[in-house]
Write a protein that holds these residues in place. Structure first.
Motif, PDB file in Angstrom:
ATOM      1  N   GLU A  76       0.812  -1.225   0.000  1.00 46.35           N
ATOM      2  CA  GLU A  76       0.000   0.000   0.000  1.00 46.35           C
ATOM      3  C   GLU A  76       0.843   1.272   0.000  1.00 46.35           C
ATOM      4  OE1 GLU A  76      -3.603   0.128   2.355  1.00 46.35           O
ATOM      5  OE2 GLU A  76      -3.340  -2.004   2.783  1.00 46.35           O
ATOM      6  N   THR A  77       2.078   1.186   0.484  1.00 43.68           N
ATOM      7  CA  THR A  77       2.908   2.388   0.581  1.00 43.68           C
ATOM      8  C   THR A  77       4.147   2.341  -0.305  1.00 43.68           C
ATOM      9  OG1 THR A  77       4.090   1.432   2.460  1.00 43.68           O
ATOM     10  CG2 THR A  77       2.169   2.821   2.948  1.00 43.68           C
ATOM     11  N   SER A  78       4.351   1.292  -1.034  1.00 44.67           N
ATOM     12  CA  SER A  78       5.571   1.116  -1.817  1.00 44.67           C
ATOM     13  C   SER A  78       5.680   2.104  -2.970  1.00 44.67           C
ATOM     14  CB  SER A  78       5.625  -0.310  -2.370  1.00 44.67           C
ATOM     15  OG  SER A  78       6.772  -0.457  -3.181  1.00 44.67           O
ATOM     16  N   THR A  79       6.917   2.548  -3.208  1.00 43.91           N
ATOM     17  CA  THR A  79       7.205   3.404  -4.360  1.00 43.91           C
ATOM     18  C   THR A  79       7.897   2.607  -5.462  1.00 43.91           C
ATOM     19  OG1 THR A  79       9.303   4.074  -3.371  1.00 43.91           O
ATOM     20  CG2 THR A  79       7.387   5.484  -2.955  1.00 43.91           C
ATOM     21  N   ALA A  80       8.057   1.308  -5.273  1.00 43.62           N
ATOM     22  CA  ALA A  80       8.725   0.457  -6.258  1.00 43.62           C
ATOM     23  C   ALA A  80       7.795   0.031  -7.394  1.00 43.62           C
ATOM     24  CB  ALA A  80       9.288  -0.787  -5.571  1.00 43.62           C
ATOM     25  N   LEU A  81       6.531   0.377  -7.286  1.00 43.63           N
ATOM     26  CA  LEU A  81       5.579   0.027  -8.339  1.00 43.63           C
ATOM     27  C   LEU A  81       5.735   0.994  -9.509  1.00 43.63           C
ATOM     28  CD1 LEU A  81       2.504  -0.590  -6.048  1.00 43.63           C
ATOM     29  CD2 LEU A  81       3.827  -2.331  -7.252  1.00 43.63           C
ATOM     30  N   LEU A 105      -5.623  -5.149  -3.506  1.00 49.34           N
ATOM     31  CA  LEU A 105      -5.031  -3.929  -2.938  1.00 49.34           C
ATOM     32  C   LEU A 105      -4.557  -2.984  -4.039  1.00 49.34           C
ATOM     33  CD1 LEU A 105      -2.928  -5.358   0.020  1.00 49.34           C
ATOM     34  CD2 LEU A 105      -4.914  -3.873   0.192  1.00 49.34           C
ATOM     35  N   LEU A 106      -3.944  -3.544  -5.073  1.00 46.05           N
ATOM     36  CA  LEU A 106      -3.439  -2.713  -6.158  1.00 46.05           C
ATOM     37  C   LEU A 106      -4.571  -2.063  -6.946  1.00 46.05           C
ATOM     38  CD1 LEU A 106      -0.472  -4.924  -7.349  1.00 46.05           C
ATOM     39  CD2 LEU A 106      -0.332  -2.629  -6.366  1.00 46.05           C
ATOM     40  N   LYS A 107      -5.673  -2.755  -7.091  1.00 44.67           N
ATOM     41  CA  LYS A 107      -6.817  -2.168  -7.788  1.00 44.67           C
ATOM     42  C   LYS A 107      -7.355  -0.975  -7.004  1.00 44.67           C
ATOM     43  CE  LYS A 107      -7.959  -6.072 -10.599  1.00 44.67           C
ATOM     44  NZ  LYS A 107      -8.903  -7.049 -11.065  1.00 44.67           N
ATOM     45  N   LYS A 108      -7.283  -1.041  -5.681  1.00 46.28           N
ATOM     46  CA  LYS A 108      -7.695   0.102  -4.862  1.00 46.28           C
ATOM     47  C   LYS A 108      -6.760   1.285  -5.051  1.00 46.28           C
ATOM     48  CE  LYS A 108      -9.961  -2.486  -1.182  1.00 46.28           C
ATOM     49  NZ  LYS A 108      -9.881  -2.928   0.221  1.00 46.28           N
ATOM     50  N   ARG A 109      -5.486   0.990  -5.370  1.00 44.36           N
ATOM     51  CA  ARG A 109      -4.501   2.057  -5.605  1.00 44.36           C
ATOM     52  C   ARG A 109      -4.570   2.610  -7.023  1.00 44.36           C
ATOM     53  NH1 ARG A 109       1.529   1.297  -3.529  1.00 44.36           N
ATOM     54  NH2 ARG A 109       1.577   3.358  -4.463  1.00 44.36           N
ATOM     55  N   GLY A 110      -5.459   2.053  -7.850  1.00 42.31           N
ATOM     56  CA  GLY A 110      -5.626   2.586  -9.199  1.00 42.31           C
ATOM     57  C   GLY A 110      -5.004   1.761 -10.307  1.00 42.31           C
TER      58      GLY A 110
END
Length: 135
Positions: A76-81, A105-110
């Motif tokens: 949820e907080t990673s900048t490596a994506l 979780l990733l779908k929630k992040r967009g």
């Protein structure tokens, strides 16, 4: 009606065998996921990014070549994506269970174009796809 009563065991056998045939489709439909072959196609043709959500110690023991390690606990907080949220993200874990949670979780992040790899690293190895370990 008499036929049903006289042959209840045949009907029961037919129902049980039908249920067993449908079970993988029901189970697979809930978790979704792409096959390893489809994952490789997405990586090669659509610049898909392979994200391994296992813990760093598991990742170091062996991972798919080219995979990025982003543990599920840090997702949820990673900048490596990737910053481009349109790229296909292929989520990999040991067996596929954590990958399904990570995709949600990733779908929630967009990241709408993310999918777990069915069977995880076990399926990846079974398909004889390249695996490396940290030295």
């Amino acid at each position: 009606m008499r036929f049903l009563l006289d042959n209840w065991y045949l009907i029961l056998t037919a129902l049980v065998s039908g249920g067993l045939l449908l079970w993988p489709a029901i189970r697979g439909g809930a978790s979704g996921g792409v096959s390893t072959a489809e994952a490789v196609r997405l990586i090669n043709r659509e610049k898909g990014v392979l994200i391994d959500v296992r813990e760093p110690s598991e990742f170091a023991a062996g991972h798919a070549v080219g995979a990025r390690n982003v543990p599920l606990s840090q997702l949820e907080t990673s900048t490596a994506l990737p910053s481009n949220k349109a790229l296909p993200l292929l989520i990999l874990c040991a067996s596929g269970a954590r990958a399904s949670r990570a995709a949600a979780l990733l779908k929630k992040r967009g990241y709408d174009n993310c999918q777990p790899v069915a069977g995880g690293l076990a399926a990846w190895r079974e398909a004889n796809l390249p695996v490396e370990s940290a030295a």
